[in-house]
Design an enzyme around this catalytic site. Structure first.
Site, PDB file in Angstrom:
ATOM      1  N   CYS A   1       5.280  73.714  -7.307  1.00 43.68           N
ATOM      2  CA  CYS A   1       4.214  74.398  -8.171  1.00 43.68           C
ATOM      3  C   CYS A   1       2.949  73.747  -8.019  1.00 43.68           C
ATOM      4  CB  CYS A   1       4.773  74.653  -9.453  1.00 43.68           C
ATOM      5  SG  CYS A   1       6.137  75.934  -9.659  1.00 43.68           S
TER       6      CYS A   1
ATOM      7  N   CYS B   1       7.595  69.766 -10.879  1.00 41.94           N
ATOM      8  CA  CYS B   1       7.658  70.910  -9.746  1.00 41.94           C
ATOM      9  C   CYS B   1       6.778  70.610  -8.805  1.00 41.94           C
ATOM     10  CB  CYS B   1       7.626  72.350 -10.406  1.00 41.94           C
ATOM     11  SG  CYS B   1       7.899  73.429  -9.086  1.00 41.94           S
TER      12      CYS B   1
END
Length: 175
Positions: free
Chosen positions: A134, A131
């Site tokens: 993130c 991700c």
């Protein structure tokens, strides 16, 4: 099961993985809490039972139970956040970026351990789960907390080594 037991299960075609596991265990860039929290969080994120059991067992005798619980929480919450925010990041429709997530994430603000350590574990799990949004968010928090680039790199290196151990074991299972 220990890291040594785990290394003994790694096949010869993945000798580099065994050597990397050894170097990870002797790493001195990170604090013991950071290191063993990474073992737990990344071991869980690897989704391989042998890797998870070995790394949780390795950590169990070295850090307080609260560290293990917080690392488990980091792996769990990132399992949710990484899917959601990877979608938000990759979706062509940018409207999703302005919509509230409506996901409970209280553990991030109150993990029960040093927040910097929790962020480091979250970064490593986010790297495993791929991700980018993130990764950027956690890396930014860590840099603002004056965590060195070397410590951040070490955490991601741990994630990559742990993931490669899981893949090596899966590959060996096909023989």
């Amino acid at each position: 099961m220990s890291i040594d037991d785990l290394k003994s299960k790694i096949p010869d075609f993945a000798k580099d993985v065994r050597l990397n596991l050894s170097s990870m265990a002797s790493n001195e860039t990170l604090t013991p809490q950071q290191k063993y929290g990474l073992f737990v969080a990344c071991g869980i994120a690897s989704r391989n039972a042998d890797v998870r059991k070995a790394l949780v067992a390795e950590a169990a005798g070295k850090v307080d139970a609260s560290v293990i619980q917080a690392a488990k929480a980091a792996a769990s919450i990132m399992g949710m956040n990484n899917v959601y925010y990877r979608f938000v990041h990759l979706a062509s429709n940018k409207d999703y970026r302005t919509m509230p997530a409506r996901l409970r994430m209280n553990v991030i603000s109150n993990p029960g351990v040093d927040k910097v350590d929790f962020e480091l574990w979250s970064l490593a799990v986010s790297a495993i789960n791929g991700c980018g949004m993130c990764i950027d968010a956690h890396e930014d928090v860590l840099r603002k907390a004056n965590v060195t680039a070397e410590a951040i790199q070490a955490a991601v290196r741990f994630a990559s080594i742990i993931q490669s151990a899981a893949i090596a074991l899966e590959a060996a299972d096909t023989e």
